[in-house]
Design an enzyme around this catalytic site. Structure first.
Site, mmCIF file in Angstrom:
data_model
loop_
_atom_site.group_PDB
_atom_site.id
_atom_site.type_symbol
_atom_site.label_atom_id
_atom_site.label_comp_id
_atom_site.label_asym_id
_atom_site.label_seq_id
_atom_site.Cartn_x
_atom_site.Cartn_y
_atom_site.Cartn_z
ATOM 1 N N CYS A 242 42.504 30.667 33.937
ATOM 2 C CA CYS A 242 41.300 31.377 34.382
ATOM 3 C C CYS A 242 40.541 32.076 33.260
ATOM 4 C CB CYS A 242 41.684 32.394 35.449
ATOM 5 S SG CYS A 242 42.495 31.652 36.883
ATOM 6 N N HIS A 321 46.489 36.018 22.587
ATOM 7 C CA HIS A 321 47.359 34.913 23.006
ATOM 8 C C HIS A 321 48.810 35.365 22.893
ATOM 9 C CE1 HIS A 321 48.630 30.928 23.884
ATOM 10 N NE2 HIS A 321 47.472 30.362 23.652
ATOM 11 N N HIS A 407 29.249 48.556 33.121
ATOM 12 C CA HIS A 407 29.638 47.589 34.146
ATOM 13 C C HIS A 407 30.920 46.863 33.728
ATOM 14 C CE1 HIS A 407 25.636 48.246 35.838
ATOM 15 N NE2 HIS A 407 25.150 48.027 34.630
ATOM 16 N N HIS A 411 38.316 39.671 36.211
ATOM 17 C CA HIS A 411 38.596 38.392 36.848
ATOM 18 C C HIS A 411 39.180 38.581 38.240
ATOM 19 C CE1 HIS A 411 40.182 34.544 37.876
ATOM 20 N NE2 HIS A 411 41.436 34.878 37.624
ATOM 21 N N ASN A 444 39.147 33.250 44.590
ATOM 22 C CA ASN A 444 39.414 33.092 43.160
ATOM 23 C C ASN A 444 38.826 31.761 42.717
ATOM 24 O OD1 ASN A 444 40.438 32.677 40.593
ATOM 25 N ND2 ASN A 444 42.537 33.211 41.106
#
Length: 510
Positions: A242, A321, A407, A411, A444
């Site tokens: 995602c 990562h 703002h 996700h 989602n």
């Protein structure tokens, strides 16, 4: 507001009403003004130091008489060669500085795909069809699905691909290709309509979809559909989850530093048909409850002439990562279950891994965006904790990111993700409203969810000139990525805004 009633057969129905404005974030009055005072003082420290120097120079200049000015001119004329050499060095230095600065990247516009109404699906409807045996789930899986649906935060107007509405559903490669085409072309048609960009001017195309990777590639399908030019630079991302949409933004940003006066298009999507799991391992059933149809298309530009019409300017992209850690690497994994049915498994460690990834990401992002006052308070708390740890327990200071952003686009991976970030970042309900409402209305939609959230903010008329937006996404691997945008003007929603017809009904109480 949404109220629930229970019918005689035990099913729940939701009625949506307009909700009163959500309360703003509350904080201690004294602490609030101390922090604001430090914020304004330290961020304007350089200017405050320069004021006395400028004042002294102005006073000295005002006291120069005619003879002083004449003597100064003669001195410069006598040392003409030295003056010219110094001037050349200054000009060359300014030119070199200008050429080594990264080129600004502008977001001209973006578009989100809104499927037709006949593809709407109610969570209860999916459960009822599962009880009829249409998906092959056993009794234990059905009970688990019912619990997940009730707590998912999804409403009754999300979308599934056409093949999933059939009785029984028959997922296939052709159905997956049809879903991909509908999503990509739907979003791109809206984008090209709103921007009126000549498709031959597009020099960079980045497409991401984790699960579905056909041959020819998704990027080639787009090039063929819109007859894009032959020397276009294309990138096809797969298996990145995602957060791949922000990875696409980062790749396009870097390519726009090399290729002059061009456009970059980033298409973000997921494929529900390919992702659907028909087995009975509970850790693999959760995506069936959360993922829904959606797609976004973003147009970036490095043309100076586009600054006037662009909505936002890209300020930062920070990528973290965590795949070197085995727990992070395995927490989201596509694999076969015990009987060979392939699905995406979500580990129990997912929220812990996501928290660690977020911490690493904001440690890098913080110095780039936080005011000096917040950074000093954070460092001071770390020093105090180290020095006083033996005498008393001191909680680490959590920087106030509300001083850096107006703002937040978190996700919409699930209700738990939004709850955790709201708590850990000390955000108000208004800050997470776009994420909650996107999850409720569209589900989602993977890497495209951030753009449905930004579209929500625009549709509400909240985006003002100078406002800063923080997009946060998580993905398999495990990854946490952030993008920071600044509004170049007070943004009005595009004609194709997916919230346009019903924004007045939101927010609703979930």
């Amino acid at each position: 507001m949404a109220t629930e009633s229970i019918s005689h057969d035990g099913t729940k129905t939701a009625k949506i009403e307009k909700q009163a404005p959500l309360p703003s974030f509350k904080t201690s009055v004294s602490l609030k003004y101390v922090k604001l005072g430090c914020y304004y003082l330290l961020n304007n420290l350089l200017a405050l130091c320069l004021v006395p120097l400028i004042t002294i120079a102005a006073i000295q200049a005002s006291q120069l008489n005619h003879n002083d000015i004449k003597n100064l001119y003669q001195l410069l004329e006598y040392h003409l060669i030295a003056v010219m050499a110094l001037s050349s060095v200054i000009v060359f230095g300014l030119f070199a500085y200008y050429m080594t600065q990264p080129r600004p990247v502008y977001l001209v516009d973006f578009a989100c795909y809104r499927p037709p109404d006949n593809l709407k699906v109610k969570s209860r409807e999916i459960y009822e069809r599962a009880k009829q045996g249409l998906f092959g789930f056993n009794e234990s899986s059905l009970k688990f699905l019912e619990k997940v649906f009730e707590r998912s935060g999804l409403g009754d107007e999300t979308y599934l691909p056409a093949v999933m509405h059939e009785n029984p559903p028959k997922p296939s490669f052709l159905a997956a290709r049809d879903e991909a085409e509908r999503e990509m072309y739907g979003a791109l048609d809206n984008l090209f309509k709103s921007t009126k960009v000549n498709t031959k001017e597009i020099g960079i195309l980045v497409v991401n979809c984790s699960i579905f990777q056909p041959i020819p590639s998704l990027s080639s399908m787009i090039v063929n559909k819109y007859k894009l030019r032959g020397n276009i630079k294309t990138v096809n991302l797969g298996g990145m989850g995602c957060s791949a949409g922000l990875i696409g933004i980062d790749i396009a940003k870097d390519m726009l530093q090399v290729h002059r006066n061009t456009y970059a298009v980033i298409v973000s999507m997921e494929n529900v048909v390919t992702e659907w799991y028909s087995g009975n391992r509970k850790s693999m059933l959760i995506p069936n409850c959360l993922f829904r149809t959606g797609c976004s298309a973003v147009l970036l530009s490095n043309k100076t002439s586009d600054k006037r019409r662009a909505k936002y300017k890209l300020q930062h992209v920070v990528r973290t990562h965590m795949a070197a850690d085995d727990a992070a690497f395995n927490c989201v994994r596509q694999e076969p279950d015990d009987i060979g049915v392939i699905g995406v498994s979500l580990s129990r460690d997912l929220m812990t891994v996501a928290g660690n990834a977020l911490k690493a990401n904001i440690t890098t992002l913080g110095p780039l965006v936080l005011p000096i006052s917040e950074q000093i308070l954070f460092v001071a708390s770390l020093i105090a904790k180290k020095v006083m740890s033996s005498k008393m327990k001191i909680k680490p200071y959590i920087p106030d990111f509300k001083l850096a952003f107006e703002h937040f686009c978190i996700h919409a991976g699930g209700r738990a993700v939004i709850d955790e970030l709201e708590k850990n970042l000390n955000l108000s309900e208004v800050h997470v409203e776009p994420s909650r409402m996107t999850l409720y209305r569209f589900g989602n939609t993977s890497s495209s969810s951030l753009w449905y959230e930004l579209a929500y903010t625009e549709a509400k008329g909240r985006m003002k000139k100078g406002d800063r937006v923080w997009q946060i996404a998580f993905g398999s691997g495990f990854k946490c990525n952030s993008a920071v945008w600044q509004a170049l003007r007070s943004v009005k929603p595009s004609e194709s805004n997916p919230w346009a017809d019903f924004i007045h009904e939101f927010p609703v109480k979930v």
